[in-house]
Design a protein around this motif. Structure first.
Motif, PDB file in Angstrom:
ATOM      1  N   MET A   1       0.762  -1.111  -0.108  1.00 24.58           N
ATOM      2  CA  MET A   1      -0.068  -0.151   0.103  1.00 24.58           C
ATOM      3  C   MET A   1       0.897   1.289  -0.116  1.00 24.58           C
ATOM      4  O   MET A   1       1.848   1.368   0.451  1.00 24.58           O
ATOM      5  CB  MET A   1      -0.799  -0.179   1.221  1.00 24.58           C
ATOM      6  N   ILE A   2       0.260   2.176  -0.577  1.00 20.09           N
ATOM      7  CA  ILE A   2       1.151   3.575  -0.815  1.00 20.09           C
ATOM      8  C   ILE A   2       0.259   4.525  -0.156  1.00 20.09           C
ATOM      9  O   ILE A   2      -0.829   4.736  -0.499  1.00 20.09           O
ATOM     10  CB  ILE A   2       1.384   4.019  -2.051  1.00 20.09           C
ATOM     11  N   VAL A   3       0.924   5.259   0.662  1.00 18.60           N
ATOM     12  CA  VAL A   3       0.289   6.749   1.253  1.00 18.60           C
ATOM     13  C   VAL A   3       0.950   7.843   0.947  1.00 18.60           C
ATOM     14  O   VAL A   3       2.342   7.680   0.761  1.00 18.60           O
ATOM     15  CB  VAL A   3       0.193   6.356   2.960  1.00 18.60           C
ATOM     16  N   TYR A   4       0.122   8.777   0.837  1.00 21.24           N
ATOM     17  CA  TYR A   4       0.854  10.253   0.178  1.00 21.24           C
ATOM     18  C   TYR A   4       0.745  10.924   1.606  1.00 21.24           C
ATOM     19  O   TYR A   4      -0.453  11.479   2.125  1.00 21.24           O
ATOM     20  CB  TYR A   4       0.351  10.647  -0.888  1.00 21.24           C
ATOM     21  N   GLN A   5       1.682  11.628   1.966  1.00 23.07           N
ATOM     22  CA  GLN A   5       1.733  12.775   3.092  1.00 23.07           C
ATOM     23  C   GLN A   5       2.310  13.982   2.842  1.00 23.07           C
ATOM     24  O   GLN A   5       2.836  14.156   1.587  1.00 23.07           O
ATOM     25  CB  GLN A   5       3.040  12.268   4.038  1.00 23.07           C
ATOM     26  N   ASP A   6       1.506  14.908   3.267  1.00 20.22           N
ATOM     27  CA  ASP A   6       1.711  16.310   2.995  1.00 20.22           C
ATOM     28  C   ASP A   6       3.406  16.492   3.204  1.00 20.22           C
ATOM     29  O   ASP A   6       3.825  16.305   4.341  1.00 20.22           O
ATOM     30  CB  ASP A   6       1.024  17.285   3.895  1.00 20.22           C
ATOM     31  N   LEU A  13      -2.511  12.077   3.578  1.00 22.06           N
ATOM     32  CA  LEU A  13      -3.619  13.016   2.826  1.00 22.06           C
ATOM     33  C   LEU A  13      -4.668  12.087   1.753  1.00 22.06           C
ATOM     34  O   LEU A  13      -5.588  12.092   1.612  1.00 22.06           O
ATOM     35  CB  LEU A  13      -3.228  14.100   2.247  1.00 22.06           C
ATOM     36  N   LEU A  14      -3.871  10.976   1.468  1.00 23.67           N
ATOM     37  CA  LEU A  14      -4.321  10.146   0.232  1.00 23.67           C
ATOM     38  C   LEU A  14      -3.574   8.730   0.247  1.00 23.67           C
ATOM     39  O   LEU A  14      -2.391   8.697   0.852  1.00 23.67           O
ATOM     40  CB  LEU A  14      -4.035  10.955  -1.193  1.00 23.67           C
ATOM     41  N   SER A  15      -4.106   7.854  -0.288  1.00 24.02           N
ATOM     42  CA  SER A  15      -3.833   6.495  -0.583  1.00 24.02           C
ATOM     43  C   SER A  15      -3.733   6.100  -1.933  1.00 24.02           C
ATOM     44  O   SER A  15      -4.551   6.737  -2.628  1.00 24.02           O
ATOM     45  CB  SER A  15      -4.146   5.449   0.517  1.00 24.02           C
ATOM     46  N   ASP A  16      -3.237   5.038  -2.229  1.00 21.52           N
ATOM     47  CA  ASP A  16      -3.018   4.660  -3.695  1.00 21.52           C
ATOM     48  C   ASP A  16      -4.618   3.806  -3.854  1.00 21.52           C
ATOM     49  O   ASP A  16      -4.682   3.136  -5.088  1.00 21.52           O
ATOM     50  CB  ASP A  16      -1.787   3.581  -4.018  1.00 21.52           C
ATOM     51  N   SER A  17      -5.470   3.501  -2.724  1.00 16.53           N
ATOM     52  CA  SER A  17      -6.820   3.209  -3.168  1.00 16.53           C
ATOM     53  C   SER A  17      -7.536   4.084  -3.860  1.00 16.53           C
ATOM     54  O   SER A  17      -8.835   3.548  -4.615  1.00 16.53           O
ATOM     55  CB  SER A  17      -7.341   3.109  -1.650  1.00 16.53           C
TER      56      SER A  17
END
Length: 161
Positions: A1-6, A13-17
């Motif tokens: 899983m990938i998570v996107y951080q500020d 803020l967002l994930s690869d889902s």
């Protein structure tokens, strides 16, 4: 899983889902969203509230969290421009040379795009509510029931989980 951080606040803020589409030469990411109710929800299971001490006519609804989502008040044009200037300066300092160039070359057109829709946006911030962190902007495309969210792509840091 990938998570996107500020990159500035460190908030997730967002994930690869969620699939995204690039806008404004990759400066913005557009994500189709949907509203999710968080907190307590009043559920009618068919019981008779009059016999259980409840108010059948819809009076007080205990247990419903009225502040389930935090939202910033809308920006005026001048305030948004001030925010963007500060955000751009803070973000450029965190980008590598190649990313900086791409961001600098395209942020002006992205800002103009955002300003053209400013009255339509709802503004959200990460959990820490960091003043200098990235905004997430939500708006409704063509009368849709669910919002579309916009993220500053260069403001997101990819984290493999």
């Amino acid at each position: 899983m990938i998570v996107y951080q500020d990159r500035i606040s460190g908030n997730e803020l967002l994930s690869d889902s969620f699939l995204y589409r690039e806008l404004e030469n990759g400066v913005l990411w557009e994500v189709d969203g949907q509203w999710v109710v968080q907190g307590a929800v009043d559920v009618d299971i068919g019981a008779n509230p009059c016999n259980e001490g409840g108010d059948h006519e819809g009076g007080d609804q205990e247990g419903v969290d009225e502040e389930a989502v935090k939202e910033l008040p809308a920006f005026e044009r001048k305030e948004f421009c001030t925010y963007m200037k500060r955000y751009i300066k803070n973000l450029i300092a965190k980008l590598e040379d190649e990313e900086q160039e791409r961001f600098k070359n395209n942020i002006e057109s992205a800002t103009k795009f955002l300003l053209s829709k400013l009255a339509d946006f709802q503004f959200f911030v990460g959990e820490s509510m960091h003043d200098d962190g990235s905004l997430v902007l939500a708006y409704y495309k063509d009368g849709a029931a669910d919002p579309t969210f916009l993220y500053f792509a260069h403001g997101l840091k990819k984290i493999n989980c």
